[in-house]
Structures are given as C-alpha cells and as structure tokens.
Design an enzyme around this catalytic site. Structure first.
Site, PDB file in Angstrom:
ATOM      1  N   SER A 135       0.843  -1.189   0.000  1.00  0.00           N
ATOM      2  CA  SER A 135       0.000   0.000   0.000  1.00  0.00           C
ATOM      3  C   SER A 135       0.879   1.240   0.000  1.00  0.00           C
ATOM      4  O   SER A 135       2.025   1.200   0.474  1.00  0.00           O
ATOM      5  CB  SER A 135      -0.888   0.013   1.249  1.00  0.00           C
ATOM      6  OG  SER A 135      -1.551   1.255   1.394  1.00  0.00           O
ATOM      7  N   TYR A 145      -1.141  -1.111  10.370  1.00  0.00           N
ATOM      8  CA  TYR A 145      -1.381  -1.379   8.954  1.00  0.00           C
ATOM      9  C   TYR A 145      -0.217  -0.865   8.112  1.00  0.00           C
ATOM     10  O   TYR A 145       0.357  -1.612   7.306  1.00  0.00           O
ATOM     11  CB  TYR A 145      -2.693  -0.732   8.494  1.00  0.00           C
ATOM     12  CG  TYR A 145      -2.998  -1.013   7.036  1.00  0.00           C
ATOM     13  CD1 TYR A 145      -3.591  -2.204   6.662  1.00  0.00           C
ATOM     14  CD2 TYR A 145      -2.662  -0.099   6.044  1.00  0.00           C
ATOM     15  CE1 TYR A 145      -3.847  -2.492   5.327  1.00  0.00           C
ATOM     16  CE2 TYR A 145      -2.916  -0.369   4.707  1.00  0.00           C
ATOM     17  CZ  TYR A 145      -3.508  -1.560   4.357  1.00  0.00           C
ATOM     18  OH  TYR A 145      -3.744  -1.838   3.029  1.00  0.00           O
TER      19      TYR A 145
END
Length: 250
Positions: A135, A145
């Site tokens: 990401s 994350y």
C-alpha cells in the site's frame, strides 16, 4: 497454460487480478475465506473465460490453512499474488492485541511463507513471479497497517535483490485508495478522502502487470500517488505522520 494463485481473490484487487489473468489465459487457483463466494467466483471465471479454475478455501490467519496453500504452491505455479489483507477501524491503542497479531499473521507471516513456498520451484525453472500487495501507506506512518505494509515492501525488494541474475521477479504493489470492499469491511469512515484520490481496481492491476513486465520491484499505480510518495520521502517523518492521521478515515 500458466497458473496463477491469488489470495483474497473474491473481492477488490484480488478479484481484479483474477479477471485480468483469466483474460490473459492463466489457469487460476483462488484462495479466500468465504467458501461459498469463492466457489461461485471460480465458476463464473471458468464460464466467462474458459480457463481452469480451482477454489482453495483458506483463512491465512490460521497456521493449518497457510500450510494448505503452501502445499499447493509447492506443486508449482507461475505467478503468486499475495493480496489477502484487512484494516482496523481504530487506532493502535484502541485495537485488541489479538486483532493486531492476526493482521501481522496475514500481512507478514503468510506473505513470507507463501513466497518461500513458491520461489524454489520458480528458481529451479528460472521463470515466474510474485506480486505482494502492499500500500502507499507503507511510505507513511499510520499504525500497524502501514507498518505491516512497509515490511511487505522491504521484504519484496530484498527478495527481488536475492534473485538478481534469474528470470524470477518479485514486486511490491503499492496502490492508494481503491474502490473495493476493504474500507466497508473495516467499518472505516472514508468521507474525508477526496474523490480525485480514488482508483479503480482494474486500473491498479493493469498498472501492476505493466510494471511487473518491465521488471519493477515496487509499483505505485497512478501518477497522483507517485507524486504523493515522492513528496512524502522528502519531508520529515513526523510531518508525514500528522498528514496521514488527518487524511482518510475518521
């Protein structure tokens, strides 16, 4: 006919990879937790594209299910797409530790183990590729994350470097905000995300396949996010953390 194994294959970027690779003539091994949805997706892709499809139900937060997918990979595949993943709606201090550990299991341990299961056969044949979906968050600081996705990028680049001189490729794919089920599943409020930052999953996959063919080790689809990542690397880490906290979910 080449074979691709895709984790998280029933929705979002994983489903877009499945459509693209089926259209390109790949046989597919589809991996996801929801067995009913998985088998439906496999059947739909088989009917639409005429390729062989195999449904492999697995929860990559469980050791025994990771082992099932490892076993299938050792039988031989030409492309592995490690796409399975999820997010949390709360900040690090508000999320139960068991949920954080589960995220690390799926984003890091499963990616490591499945990559390691696939690569020996690819190296022996001197062909094949692994795409690890990370990401743009990997280049910024926002909880577990982004930390887990930063690991995916570093791991992918390190593994690609070890394969220098072979025809086996490893690439980290780093998309920005993509219109998928990801945010809804995590109960994230995305109303603060500007409309121009949203990407389509199909375009993300098209960019990824192009970058993989070009030998890229890190793919950041779309010029908007290339600029964001480039600027983010130039400004202090503390400032990027403040920006990332204010942008996106609430």
């Amino acid at each position: 006919m080449p074979t691709a194994l895709i984790t998280g294959a029933t929705a979002g970027i994983g489903a877009a990879f499945a459509r693209r690779l089926a259209a390109d003539g790949f046989s597919l091994v589809l991996v996801a937790r929801d067995e009913e949805r998985l088998r439906s997706s496999a059947e739909t892709l088989h009917r639409r594209y005429g390729v062989k499809t195999e449904a492999l139900p697995a929860d990559l937060a469980l050791d025994e299910d990771i082992a099932k997918v490892e076993e299938r990979l050792r039988e031989g595949v030409d492309l592995l797409v490690n796409n399975a993943g999820f997010g949390h709606p709360g900040s690090f201090l508000d999320v139960p530790v068991a949920d954080e550990v589960r995220m690390l299991k799926v984003h890091c341990e499963a990616v490591l183990r499945l990559t390691l299961a696939a690569l020996p056969g690819m190296r022996e044949r001197d062909r094949g590729a692994v795409v690890n979906v990370a990401s743009v968050a990997a280049f910024f600081t926002r909880g577990t994350y982004s930390a887990s996705k930063a690991w995916v990028v570093n791991f992918s680049e390190s593994t690609a470097a070890e394969l220098t001189g072979t025809r086996v490729r490893v690439m980290a794919l780093c998309p920005g905000f993509v219109r998928t089920e990801f945010h809804d599943r995590a109960s994230m409020d995305t109303s603060g995300i500007p409309g121009f930052l949203w990407l389509s999953a199909d375009k993300v996959v098209a960019a990824a396949m192009r970058d993989l063919a070009l030998g890229a080790r890190v793919s950041v689809p779309d010029i908007r996010y290339k600029v964001i990542v480039g600027v983010g690397r130039l400004i202090p880490r503390g400032l990027t953390g403040q920006v990332s906290r204010r942008l996106g979910r609430r």
